[in-house]
Design an enzyme around this catalytic site. Sequence first.
Site, mmCIF file in Angstrom:
data_model
loop_
_atom_site.group_PDB
_atom_site.id
_atom_site.type_symbol
_atom_site.label_atom_id
_atom_site.label_comp_id
_atom_site.label_asym_id
_atom_site.label_seq_id
_atom_site.Cartn_x
_atom_site.Cartn_y
_atom_site.Cartn_z
ATOM 1 N N ASP A 193 0.824 -1.202 0.000
ATOM 2 C CA ASP A 193 0.000 0.000 0.000
ATOM 3 C C ASP A 193 0.872 1.271 0.000
ATOM 4 O OD1 ASP A 193 -2.845 1.023 0.546
ATOM 5 O OD2 ASP A 193 -1.747 1.984 2.186
ATOM 6 N N GLU A 256 1.535 -0.328 -4.889
ATOM 7 C CA GLU A 256 0.639 0.764 -5.254
ATOM 8 C C GLU A 256 1.478 2.032 -5.377
ATOM 9 O OE1 GLU A 256 -3.370 3.035 -3.698
ATOM 10 O OE2 GLU A 256 -1.711 2.712 -2.350
HETATM 11 C C1 NOJ Z 1 -4.454 3.202 -0.556
HETATM 12 C C2 NOJ Z 1 -5.602 2.262 -0.354
HETATM 13 O O1 NOJ Z 1 -5.930 1.663 -1.585
HETATM 14 C C3 NOJ Z 1 -6.730 3.077 0.236
HETATM 15 O O2 NOJ Z 1 -7.936 2.350 0.275
HETATM 16 C C4 NOJ Z 1 -6.318 3.533 1.604
HETATM 17 O O3 NOJ Z 1 -7.308 4.389 2.127
HETATM 18 C C5 NOJ Z 1 -4.987 4.285 1.561
HETATM 19 N N1 NOJ Z 1 -4.001 3.665 0.722
HETATM 20 C C6 NOJ Z 1 -4.398 4.387 2.940
HETATM 21 O O4 NOJ Z 1 -3.912 3.145 3.361
#
Ligand code: NOJ
Length: 520
Positions: A193, A256
Amino acid sequence: MLYQIYPRSFVDFNGDGVGDLAGVTAQLDYLVKLGVDAVWLSPIYSSPMVDFGYDVTDHCWIDPIFGTLDDFDQMLAGAHARGLRVVLDFVPNHTSDRHPWFEQSRASRTNPRRDWYVWADPDDDGGPPNNWLSCFAAAGSAWTLDAITGQYYLHSYAIEQPDLNWANPAVREAMTGVLRFWLDRGVDGFRVDAVHRLIKDPTLAHNPPEVAQARTGLGEHARLLRHIDQPGVHRVIRELRAALSDYEPEPLLLGEVGVADPERWAAYYGDGDELMLTLNFLFWSQPWSAAAFHDVIATTTRLVPDGAWPVWALGNHDIMRLATRYDRDGRGPSRARLAAMMLLTLRGTPLLYYGDEIGMTNVAVPAGDAVDIDGRDAVRTPMQWSPGLNAGFTTASTPWLPVPDARSGNDNVTDQQADPGSLWSLYHDLLALRRSTPALSGGESLLLPTDGHVLAYRRAATRQCVLVALNFDHNPYSVSLPADLTGGQILLSTDPRRQQRACGGMVELAADEGVIIKCS
Ligand code: NOJ
């Protein structure tokens, strides 16, 4: 194909209105039947659920809403027994403010865990140390004053999600330990993430005026931001990758990377020593246009380093459902079919968000029932399994988010599985074809110039070649075929009404139709 499960919304096995791990286990055969290779589960760890699991209090424990470690082990064993791999969400940038590490960190300025998070003195006027903004508009500044010790802590997201200090080796070691915990339990990899946020400018300088209002790395001039996409992040990722290299086979690291600048985004593959796959925000941000997709595919393909491979996704738990996003004048369903063919025929790893295989759309959630801090409820609603009560998701009277009550047509798994012309059946057939056709699963790719109407590319493997032609227009369109495709055969069309399969020197595409043609 990788399939994202948002566990709260997949299957509610224990009937409390929220999906759980036993529910995932109960539907493993469904995933196999669809043709999935691996699942990514959004967070299942202990959490106060301010950000529905992206605020972790214990990285090595399952939140009771999802079940127990035993339930997890059963799910993992069941997946592996069916040849499915399991990828967990790893949330390294921040924890919950109720994580014991943060409770210790905030206890005093001299606590040994103080430096595990990012703390700074107030500005001269007592305000936040700089102008950095949280990604969530509701949180405002990325800094919150902690009354106990009189300093501000950094939070890239909600106030309840303090950022860990990855410049501190003890943090890196502890978080690597978390990965080892799950790998030793048998998981196959991680979706990492917000990985582009791990390292911040150590001087904590203000963001320059051009980007003072920017909350993410996705806008123009985002490269000027001081708290996102800093050079030091690459060293940290290399360290993580190296730490996992003793596992066999090497675990997946899918990151991500919320960075729109294509060169900077591609840098996260490193030299084959950083992320194995990086989520591509640019791809899913494109408007519905053959030219736009042509360009982003060309750029992505050019920049992904040799030996690495892109990942193609058009949906996730943060963005509008694809069938809604591309809907104009009722064309959402036919465009969702074309999108399916594109996702499953491009060279790379396709990633599908649960429910997109049946064309789930955004579900309106009445303002009084909204639960997400950042307005994403509409794309996280329960999986629609059947035409029955609560779409077969739960036996509870009220699911945690609404199921559309006047479900139109056959937007559920049961009905679509029985219909060979449904979107579900198209996904199924595309996945089966991809598996049995080396040119599609692993072949080289050649993107053809676009005329602005049709997106076309060839895929080729030894003694095999196919052409994919996708008509983004709502008018029929004729495509003339190169010599080696004249006399080819249409293997699959997105239009269930297509009769003619043999091609002469031309193929006439119906409105919104995509085809896969096998060279003669
Ligand atoms: C990206 C995630 O996909 C999202 O859902 C989340 O709120 C944020 N990162 C914080 O972890």
